[in-house]
Enzyme design. Structure first.
Site, PDB file in Angstrom:
ATOM      1  N   ASP A  32       0.849  -1.198   0.000  1.00 55.71           N
ATOM      2  CA  ASP A  32       0.000   0.000   0.000  1.00 55.71           C
ATOM      3  C   ASP A  32       0.882   1.244   0.000  1.00 55.71           C
ATOM      4  OD1 ASP A  32      -3.256   0.021   1.195  1.00 55.71           O
ATOM      5  OD2 ASP A  32      -2.231   1.899   0.716  1.00 55.71           O
ATOM      6  N   SER A 125     -16.949  -3.403  -9.234  1.00 55.57           N
ATOM      7  CA  SER A 125     -18.016  -2.710  -8.500  1.00 55.57           C
ATOM      8  C   SER A 125     -19.325  -2.775  -9.268  1.00 55.57           C
ATOM      9  CB  SER A 125     -17.594  -1.241  -8.364  1.00 55.57           C
ATOM     10  OG  SER A 125     -18.671  -0.449  -7.948  1.00 55.57           O
ATOM     11  N   ALA A 126     -20.400  -2.728  -8.528  1.00 55.84           N
ATOM     12  CA  ALA A 126     -21.728  -2.646  -9.156  1.00 55.84           C
ATOM     13  C   ALA A 126     -21.863  -1.381  -9.994  1.00 55.84           C
ATOM     14  CB  ALA A 126     -22.808  -2.669  -8.085  1.00 55.84           C
ATOM     15  N   TYR A 149     -14.790   7.584 -11.980  1.00 51.61           N
ATOM     16  CA  TYR A 149     -14.480   6.416 -11.137  1.00 51.61           C
ATOM     17  C   TYR A 149     -15.072   5.148 -11.754  1.00 51.61           C
ATOM     18  CZ  TYR A 149     -14.990   2.844  -7.593  1.00 51.61           C
ATOM     19  OH  TYR A 149     -14.978   1.627  -6.946  1.00 51.61           O
ATOM     20  N   LYS A 153     -13.368   1.526 -13.509  1.00 53.52           N
ATOM     21  CA  LYS A 153     -13.663   0.116 -13.196  1.00 53.52           C
ATOM     22  C   LYS A 153     -14.044  -0.651 -14.470  1.00 53.52           C
ATOM     23  CE  LYS A 153     -12.643   0.068  -8.945  1.00 53.52           C
ATOM     24  NZ  LYS A 153     -11.659  -0.810  -8.327  1.00 53.52           N
ATOM     25  N   ASN A 198     -18.618  10.201   1.666  1.00 50.57           N
ATOM     26  CA  ASN A 198     -19.492  10.235   0.483  1.00 50.57           C
ATOM     27  C   ASN A 198     -20.630   9.243   0.646  1.00 50.57           C
ATOM     28  OD1 ASN A 198     -17.775  11.781  -1.548  1.00 50.57           O
ATOM     29  ND2 ASN A 198     -16.354  10.247  -0.778  1.00 50.57           N
ATOM     30  N   ASP A 295     -27.577   9.623  -8.952  1.00 52.52           N
ATOM     31  CA  ASP A 295     -28.170   8.507  -8.204  1.00 52.52           C
ATOM     32  C   ASP A 295     -29.311   7.863  -8.984  1.00 52.52           C
ATOM     33  OD1 ASP A 295     -26.603   8.369  -5.973  1.00 52.52           O
ATOM     34  OD2 ASP A 295     -28.020   9.370  -4.626  1.00 52.52           O
TER      35      ASP A 295
HETATM   36  P1  NAD Z   1      -9.763   1.890   0.586  1.00 52.87           P
HETATM   37  O1  NAD Z   1      -9.473   3.269   0.097  1.00 52.87           O
HETATM   38  O2  NAD Z   1      -9.983   1.690   2.039  1.00 52.87           O
HETATM   39  O3  NAD Z   1      -8.612   0.890   0.114  1.00 52.87           O
HETATM   40  C1  NAD Z   1      -7.863   1.110  -1.057  1.00 52.87           C
HETATM   41  C2  NAD Z   1      -6.403   1.057  -0.653  1.00 52.87           C
HETATM   42  O4  NAD Z   1      -5.580   1.235  -1.808  1.00 52.87           O
HETATM   43  C3  NAD Z   1      -6.020   2.165   0.324  1.00 52.87           C
HETATM   44  O5  NAD Z   1      -5.347   1.566   1.428  1.00 52.87           O
HETATM   45  C4  NAD Z   1      -5.076   3.061  -0.480  1.00 52.87           C
HETATM   46  O6  NAD Z   1      -4.102   3.676   0.354  1.00 52.87           O
HETATM   47  C5  NAD Z   1      -4.492   2.082  -1.472  1.00 52.87           C
HETATM   48  N1  NAD Z   1      -4.021   2.654  -2.728  1.00 52.87           N
HETATM   49  C6  NAD Z   1      -4.677   3.483  -3.582  1.00 52.87           C
HETATM   50  N2  NAD Z   1      -3.905   3.772  -4.641  1.00 52.87           N
HETATM   51  C7  NAD Z   1      -2.738   3.099  -4.475  1.00 52.87           C
HETATM   52  C8  NAD Z   1      -1.536   2.995  -5.239  1.00 52.87           C
HETATM   53  N3  NAD Z   1      -1.382   3.662  -6.383  1.00 52.87           N
HETATM   54  N4  NAD Z   1      -0.547   2.217  -4.769  1.00 52.87           N
HETATM   55  C9  NAD Z   1      -0.685   1.542  -3.593  1.00 52.87           C
HETATM   56  N5  NAD Z   1      -1.776   1.615  -2.823  1.00 52.87           N
HETATM   57  C10 NAD Z   1      -2.796   2.396  -3.270  1.00 52.87           C
HETATM   58  O7  NAD Z   1     -11.019   1.349  -0.250  1.00 52.87           O
HETATM   59  P2  NAD Z   1     -11.833  -0.003  -0.116  1.00 52.87           P
HETATM   60  O8  NAD Z   1     -13.227   0.354   0.212  1.00 52.87           O
HETATM   61  O9  NAD Z   1     -11.100  -0.984   0.703  1.00 52.87           O
HETATM   62  O10 NAD Z   1     -11.839  -0.448  -1.638  1.00 52.87           O
HETATM   63  C11 NAD Z   1     -10.983  -1.434  -2.146  1.00 52.87           C
HETATM   64  C12 NAD Z   1     -11.304  -1.657  -3.609  1.00 52.87           C
HETATM   65  O11 NAD Z   1     -12.674  -2.038  -3.729  1.00 52.87           O
HETATM   66  C13 NAD Z   1     -11.140  -0.449  -4.510  1.00 52.87           C
HETATM   67  O12 NAD Z   1     -10.605  -0.889  -5.740  1.00 52.87           O
HETATM   68  C14 NAD Z   1     -12.534   0.061  -4.694  1.00 52.87           C
HETATM   69  O13 NAD Z   1     -12.687   0.754  -5.911  1.00 52.87           O
HETATM   70  C15 NAD Z   1     -13.323  -1.230  -4.695  1.00 52.87           C
HETATM   71  N6  NAD Z   1     -14.727  -1.068  -4.324  1.00 52.87           N
HETATM   72  C16 NAD Z   1     -15.038  -0.478  -3.130  1.00 52.87           C
HETATM   73  C17 NAD Z   1     -16.373  -0.296  -2.795  1.00 52.87           C
HETATM   74  C18 NAD Z   1     -16.743   0.413  -1.527  1.00 52.87           C
HETATM   75  O14 NAD Z   1     -17.849   0.948  -1.455  1.00 52.87           O
HETATM   76  N7  NAD Z   1     -15.910   0.415  -0.489  1.00 52.87           N
HETATM   77  C19 NAD Z   1     -17.377  -0.747  -3.651  1.00 52.87           C
HETATM   78  C20 NAD Z   1     -17.018  -1.379  -4.837  1.00 52.87           C
HETATM   79  C21 NAD Z   1     -15.678  -1.529  -5.162  1.00 52.87           C
HETATM   80  C1  WQD Z   2     -26.365   4.794  -0.899  1.00 50.47           C
HETATM   81  C2  WQD Z   2     -27.749   5.437  -0.798  1.00 50.47           C
HETATM   82  C3  WQD Z   2     -27.816   7.678  -1.653  1.00 50.47           C
HETATM   83  C4  WQD Z   2     -25.197   9.458   1.375  1.00 50.47           C
HETATM   84  C5  WQD Z   2     -21.354   4.307  -4.211  1.00 50.47           C
HETATM   85  C6  WQD Z   2     -20.601   4.328  -5.500  1.00 50.47           C
HETATM   86  C7  WQD Z   2     -20.386   2.946  -5.995  1.00 50.47           C
HETATM   87  C8  WQD Z   2     -19.766   2.045  -4.915  1.00 50.47           C
HETATM   88  C9  WQD Z   2     -20.443   2.167  -3.606  1.00 50.47           C
HETATM   89  C10 WQD Z   2     -17.407   1.825  -5.213  1.00 50.47           C
HETATM   90  C11 WQD Z   2     -28.137   6.239  -2.045  1.00 50.47           C
HETATM   91  C12 WQD Z   2     -28.102   7.665  -0.170  1.00 50.47           C
HETATM   92  C13 WQD Z   2     -25.952   8.567   0.619  1.00 50.47           C
HETATM   93  C14 WQD Z   2     -25.871  10.460   2.129  1.00 50.47           C
HETATM   94  C15 WQD Z   2     -27.970   9.601   1.348  1.00 50.47           C
HETATM   95  N1  WQD Z   2     -18.393   2.342  -4.648  1.00 50.47           N
HETATM   96  N2  WQD Z   2     -27.309   8.637   0.603  1.00 50.47           N
HETATM   97  N3  WQD Z   2     -27.230  10.472   2.082  1.00 50.47           N
HETATM   98  O1  WQD Z   2     -24.204   5.627  -4.421  1.00 50.47           O
HETATM   99  O2  WQD Z   2     -24.989   3.241  -4.040  1.00 50.47           O
HETATM  100  O3  WQD Z   2     -22.613   3.701  -4.430  1.00 50.47           O
HETATM  101  O4  WQD Z   2     -20.616   3.527  -3.256  1.00 50.47           O
HETATM  102  O5  WQD Z   2     -17.364   1.154  -6.206  1.00 50.47           O
HETATM  103  O6  WQD Z   2     -19.563   3.045  -7.101  1.00 50.47           O
HETATM  104  O7  WQD Z   2     -21.345   5.068  -6.462  1.00 50.47           O
HETATM  105  O8  WQD Z   2     -23.614   4.357  -2.275  1.00 50.47           O
HETATM  106  O9  WQD Z   2     -23.474   4.913   0.095  1.00 50.47           O
HETATM  107  O10 WQD Z   2     -23.138   6.756  -1.608  1.00 50.47           O
HETATM  108  O11 WQD Z   2     -25.408   5.784  -1.288  1.00 50.47           O
HETATM  109  O12 WQD Z   2     -29.206   9.675   1.354  1.00 50.47           O
HETATM  110  O13 WQD Z   2     -25.238  11.297   2.798  1.00 50.47           O
HETATM  111  O14 WQD Z   2     -27.714   6.384   0.269  1.00 50.47           O
HETATM  112  O15 WQD Z   2     -28.615   8.640  -2.314  1.00 50.47           O
HETATM  113  O16 WQD Z   2     -29.530   6.070  -2.217  1.00 50.47           O
HETATM  114  P1  WQD Z   2     -23.958   4.295  -3.870  1.00 50.47           P
HETATM  115  P2  WQD Z   2     -23.826   5.504  -1.214  1.00 50.47           P
END
Ligand code: NAD
Ligand code: WQD
Length: 339
Positions: A32, A125-126, A149, A153, A198, A295
């Protein structure tokens, strides 16, 4: 039992996956650059598992150094978590997102080829189902994106598919996560986003501990049970276990695959607020606000392919998600800062 490199391994999902890999007898190595995480997570993983995982500070963009790590650590599979993930920020800083996420994936694939590593699990991701998809989302739905973003993906997935056509020995698993929430039930590891959250659940958590005053509910005129947006929230423990199943399937010599990791059960914003209030005993102050740009009303998984390929079904309920998120947040109101 394999040595598995977790890029982004000290992040939210990476840390939970490391716990499951250790408990399954594997050796995770966490790489990381700490742009969104803390090295202190390693000690917390040790507290949970009794094993202190190796942590390497490195940027995945450094292909030469990454190649060396793959060779010297005898890595058999990579789980590629490292990415930037904030949708709004990606609109403001598209170059940073394409550079980090897309070039980062090119670097990982290049290093794998140079070092002779043949298995990769990708955090997808979805979001790749775009805004036109009709739930439940199936893996064969057309892919699109509504922001940089999401576009990264879609591109990361496409790059891996293309490389796998050319490199016959490359095997991949694309895991399309829905909405990961919750924390390890110990309260030792969890999510603490930098700045204003967010996502819904971290925002609720921060209101619960008094870091934020009130939650804005983005829209209450959607065609859902109570008018608020519905999503497929998955406990990070279930999600982490899904990674162990996925990597095991690849290492057993099976073909590449792409699956959703979700529950298949939609939950509205108001339902989530109420579940969190029940689990925490806290009141979550909230106000109805306008819809958030980009959204959609409803997103949830068709979980059947994950069941078929991985025998994966979720075990944790919405109440479990809220309880564990609360234990983590109330014990670590400032994340790992006080650790
Ligand atoms: P996170 O930010 O907690 O973890 C990502 C990690 O990657 C962090 O520790 C960051 O420091 C590290 N990182 C970023 N760029 C880097 C680089 N260039 N070199 C080395 N390290 C780097 O996020 P997370 O929620 O654990 O997400 C992990 C993965 O899952 C991501 O690819 C994210 O896009 C994907 N994802 C997350 C969600 C979500 O809602 N949390 C949903 C769908 C997909
Ligand atoms: C969930 C619901 C909002 C915040 C995002 C990314 C997606 C994935 C997961 C990585 C929605 C509502 C939210 C707030 C609210 N990430 N909301 N008040 O939008 O489904 O997905 O995170 O891949 O790519 O787009 O998740 O948690 O932001 O929102 O009412 O302050 O909560 O409108 O209905 P989302 P979210």
């Amino acid at each position: 039992m394999a040595n598995i490199l977790l890029t982004g391994g000290t992040g939210y999902i990476g840390a939970h996956t490391a716990v499951f890999l250790i408990e399954s007898g594997h050796t995770p190595i966490l790489l990381d650059n700490f742009c969104n995480s803390s090295p202190k997570v390693a000690q917390r993983i040790e507290q949970i598992t009794g094993v202190l995982p190796k942590v390497i500070e490195m940027d995945v963009l450094d292909t030469t150094a990454l190649t060396e790590v793959l060779k010297t650590e005898h890595i058999e599979a990579i789980i590629h978590f490292a990415a930037l993930k904030a949708v709004g920020e990606s609109v403001e800083k598209p170059l940073a997102y394409y550079q980090n996420n897309v070039t980062g994936t090119l670097s990982v694939l290049d290093a794998m080829q140079r070092a002779g590593v043949h298995h990769i699990v990708l955090s997808s991701s979805a979001t790749v189902y775009g805004e036109k998809g009709v739930p439940p989302m199936r893996e064969d739905a057309p892919l699109s994106a509504t922001n940089p973003y999401g576009q990264t993906k879609v591109m990361m997935e496409q790059i891996i598919r293309d490389v796998a056509v050319a490199q016959k020995d490359l095997r991949y698993a694309m895991l399309r996560y829905f909405n990961p929430v919750g924390a390890h039930p110990s309260g030792l590891i969890g999510e603490h986003p930098r700045g204003i959250p967010n996502n819904l659940m971290p925002y609720i958590q921060q209101v619960a501990v008094g870091l934020r005053e009130r939650l804005s509910v983005f829209g209450n005129d959607y065609p859902t049970a109570d008018g608020t947006g519905e999503r497929d929230y998955i406990h990070v423990m279930d999600l982490a276990r899904g990674h162990v199943l996925a990597v095991a399937r690849l290492l057993a010599g099976n073909d590449s695959f792409t699956v959703n990791l979700g529950t298949g059960q939609p939950v509205t914003v108001l339902q989530m607020i109420h579940a969190f209030e029940q689990a925490s005993g806290q009141t979550i102050a909230h106000t109805i606000a306008p819809r958030r740009a980009g959204d959609v009303a409803s997103v949830y998984a068709d979980p059947n392919l994950a069941k078929q390929l991985l025998n994966f079904t979720t075990e944790y309920s919405v109440n479990d998600m809220c309880r564990d998120a609360w234990v983590w947040q109330s014990r670590n109101p400032n994340g790992y800062e006080d650790a």
